[in-house]
Design an enzyme around this catalytic site. Structure first.
Site, PDB file in Angstrom:
ATOM      1  N   LYS A  13      60.496  15.923  30.514  1.00 31.64           N
ATOM      2  CA  LYS A  13      59.652  17.133  30.443  1.00 31.64           C
ATOM      3  C   LYS A  13      60.416  18.372  30.902  1.00 31.64           C
ATOM      4  O   LYS A  13      60.363  19.408  30.252  1.00 31.64           O
ATOM      5  CB  LYS A  13      58.397  16.995  31.322  1.00 31.64           C
ATOM      6  CG  LYS A  13      57.451  15.900  30.919  1.00 31.64           C
ATOM      7  CD  LYS A  13      56.165  15.932  31.762  1.00 31.64           C
ATOM      8  CE  LYS A  13      56.397  15.781  33.245  1.00 31.64           C
ATOM      9  NZ  LYS A  13      56.837  14.461  33.689  1.00 31.64           N
ATOM     10  N   ARG A  88      47.738  16.613  35.949  1.00 33.34           N
ATOM     11  CA  ARG A  88      48.118  15.207  36.122  1.00 33.34           C
ATOM     12  C   ARG A  88      46.905  14.323  36.340  1.00 33.34           C
ATOM     13  O   ARG A  88      47.053  13.120  36.443  1.00 33.34           O
ATOM     14  CB  ARG A  88      49.013  15.095  37.333  1.00 33.34           C
ATOM     15  CG  ARG A  88      50.514  14.958  36.976  1.00 33.34           C
ATOM     16  CD  ARG A  88      51.251  14.893  38.270  1.00 33.34           C
ATOM     17  NE  ARG A  88      52.505  14.271  38.285  1.00 33.34           N
ATOM     18  CZ  ARG A  88      53.674  14.918  38.277  1.00 33.34           C
ATOM     19  NH1 ARG A  88      53.710  16.210  38.090  1.00 33.34           N
ATOM     20  NH2 ARG A  88      54.791  14.262  38.412  1.00 33.34           N
ATOM     21  N   ARG A 127      69.484  10.098  37.654  1.00 30.71           N
ATOM     22  CA  ARG A 127      69.211  11.465  38.126  1.00 30.71           C
ATOM     23  C   ARG A 127      69.344  11.528  39.653  1.00 30.71           C
ATOM     24  O   ARG A 127      69.818  12.525  40.195  1.00 30.71           O
ATOM     25  CB  ARG A 127      67.798  11.899  37.707  1.00 30.71           C
ATOM     26  CG  ARG A 127      67.459  13.311  38.139  1.00 30.71           C
ATOM     27  CD  ARG A 127      66.212  13.835  37.471  1.00 30.71           C
ATOM     28  NE  ARG A 127      65.014  13.361  38.102  1.00 30.71           N
ATOM     29  CZ  ARG A 127      63.774  13.601  37.656  1.00 30.71           C
ATOM     30  NH1 ARG A 127      63.609  14.295  36.557  1.00 30.71           N
ATOM     31  NH2 ARG A 127      62.725  13.145  38.290  1.00 30.71           N
ATOM     32  N   ARG A 133      67.481  13.932  44.241  1.00 29.15           N
ATOM     33  CA  ARG A 133      66.068  14.164  44.543  1.00 29.15           C
ATOM     34  C   ARG A 133      65.533  13.034  45.405  1.00 29.15           C
ATOM     35  O   ARG A 133      65.717  11.855  45.088  1.00 29.15           O
ATOM     36  CB  ARG A 133      65.273  14.231  43.227  1.00 29.15           C
ATOM     37  CG  ARG A 133      64.914  15.642  42.846  1.00 29.15           C
ATOM     38  CD  ARG A 133      64.166  15.689  41.560  1.00 29.15           C
ATOM     39  NE  ARG A 133      62.845  15.077  41.634  1.00 29.15           N
ATOM     40  CZ  ARG A 133      61.914  15.246  40.715  1.00 29.15           C
ATOM     41  NH1 ARG A 133      62.153  16.022  39.669  1.00 29.15           N
ATOM     42  NH2 ARG A 133      60.763  14.657  40.811  1.00 29.15           N
ATOM     43  N   ARG A 144      55.436   6.172  41.317  1.00 30.00           N
ATOM     44  CA  ARG A 144      55.124   7.319  40.443  1.00 30.00           C
ATOM     45  C   ARG A 144      54.683   6.833  39.067  1.00 30.00           C
ATOM     46  O   ARG A 144      53.802   7.418  38.444  1.00 30.00           O
ATOM     47  CB  ARG A 144      56.334   8.262  40.338  1.00 30.00           C
ATOM     48  CG  ARG A 144      56.479   9.120  41.603  1.00 30.00           C
ATOM     49  CD  ARG A 144      57.883   9.620  41.802  1.00 30.00           C
ATOM     50  NE  ARG A 144      58.295  10.575  40.805  1.00 30.00           N
ATOM     51  CZ  ARG A 144      59.566  10.784  40.457  1.00 30.00           C
ATOM     52  NH1 ARG A 144      60.527  10.098  41.027  1.00 30.00           N
ATOM     53  NH2 ARG A 144      59.855  11.684  39.564  1.00 30.00           N
TER      54      ARG A 144
HETATM   55  P1  AMP Z   1      57.481  16.317  39.198  1.00 30.12           P
HETATM   56  O1  AMP Z   1      58.660  17.180  39.464  1.00 30.12           O
HETATM   57  O2  AMP Z   1      56.537  16.919  38.194  1.00 30.12           O
HETATM   58  O3  AMP Z   1      57.869  14.904  38.834  1.00 30.12           O
HETATM   59  O4  AMP Z   1      56.639  16.233  40.571  1.00 30.12           O
HETATM   60  C1  AMP Z   1      57.195  15.668  41.739  1.00 30.12           C
HETATM   61  C2  AMP Z   1      56.075  15.296  42.718  1.00 30.12           C
HETATM   62  O5  AMP Z   1      55.333  16.480  43.082  1.00 30.12           O
HETATM   63  C3  AMP Z   1      55.023  14.338  42.189  1.00 30.12           C
HETATM   64  O6  AMP Z   1      55.407  12.971  42.311  1.00 30.12           O
HETATM   65  C4  AMP Z   1      53.815  14.680  43.073  1.00 30.12           C
HETATM   66  O7  AMP Z   1      53.963  14.135  44.376  1.00 30.12           O
HETATM   67  C5  AMP Z   1      53.939  16.196  43.199  1.00 30.12           C
HETATM   68  N1  AMP Z   1      53.225  16.900  42.092  1.00 30.12           N
HETATM   69  C6  AMP Z   1      53.796  17.675  41.117  1.00 30.12           C
HETATM   70  N2  AMP Z   1      52.872  18.154  40.271  1.00 30.12           N
HETATM   71  C7  AMP Z   1      51.676  17.657  40.704  1.00 30.12           C
HETATM   72  C8  AMP Z   1      50.334  17.760  40.217  1.00 30.12           C
HETATM   73  N3  AMP Z   1      50.031  18.472  39.105  1.00 30.12           N
HETATM   74  N4  AMP Z   1      49.352  17.112  40.912  1.00 30.12           N
HETATM   75  C9  AMP Z   1      49.630  16.406  42.037  1.00 30.12           C
HETATM   76  N5  AMP Z   1      50.871  16.247  42.525  1.00 30.12           N
HETATM   77  C10 AMP Z   1      51.905  16.861  41.869  1.00 30.12           C
END
Ligand code: AMP
Length: 186
Positions: A13, A88, A127, A133, A144
């Protein structure tokens, strides 16, 4: 253009969002990125976010909707946007519908990038070596993915019901996938 990019962790994404942002000239909002920045800056939000992120859990919907609502008030969001990693959950999707309705706006498309789990786990472990990360270790990745299937995948049916969902195969080169996305949007 008002777009949402859906997909599990490691579906690509972020990579595609950066290309779409440039191609369509629209702001790109990644809630994960907002949280990582808050974390790096050591704010209250960042400290709270760290606990959830490191466990591979989602932050509460009201916190995320607060962040998005603030972003939606920024002037550059008037003519279009691209969300990646948001919504999400179904309550987040409904919250976004409400925010958009109040602004007299509507989504144009929701693009789901579909990739199978085996590929995703390999990608994310790679990654972690490159970007370091904290949430790209095997245990958090598995969590996740579980959270994705339980809480985020149902969004596909939600947006299918609204006639907005476009699914594309997320296996291929970055450019191949970008072409597929542009094709479903045109
Ligand atoms: P991402 O970079 O989108 O994979 O997000 C990394 C982490 O941030 C996720 O595993 C969640 O812990 C938190 N997070 C990001 N976006 C959301 C969202 N829309 N709702 C809830 N938690 C989020």
């Amino acid at each position: 253009m008002r777009l949402i990019l859906l997909g599990g962790p490691g579906a690509g994404k972020g990579t595609q969002a950066a290309k779409l942002k440039e191609h369509y000239g629209i702001p790109h909002i990644s809630t994960g990125e907002v949280l990582r920045e808050a974390r790096a800056a050591g704010t209250e939000l960042g400290k709270k976010a760290a606990e959830y992120m490191d466990a591979g859990k989602l932050l509460p919907d009201n916190i995320i909707l607060g962040i998005v609502s603030d972003k939606m008030d920024m002037p550059d969001m008037k003519n279009g946007f691209l969300f990646d990693g948001f919504p999400r959950t179904i309550p987040q999707a409904k919250g976004l519908d409400k925010i958009l309705q109040e602004k007299g706006q509507a989504l144009d498309s929701v693009v789901s990038i579909d990739v199978n789990d085996g590929i995703v786990i390999d990608r994310l472990l790679k990654r972690s070596e490159i970007e370091g990360r904290a949430d790209d270790n095997r245990e958090t990745i598995e969590n996740r993915l579980k959270v994705y299937y339980e809480q985020t995948e149902p969004l596909k049916d939600y947006y299918k019901g609204c006639g907005l969902l476009k699914s594309i195969d997320g296996v291929g080169t970055v450019d191949e996938i970008f072409e597929r996305i542009k094709a479903v949007l045109s």
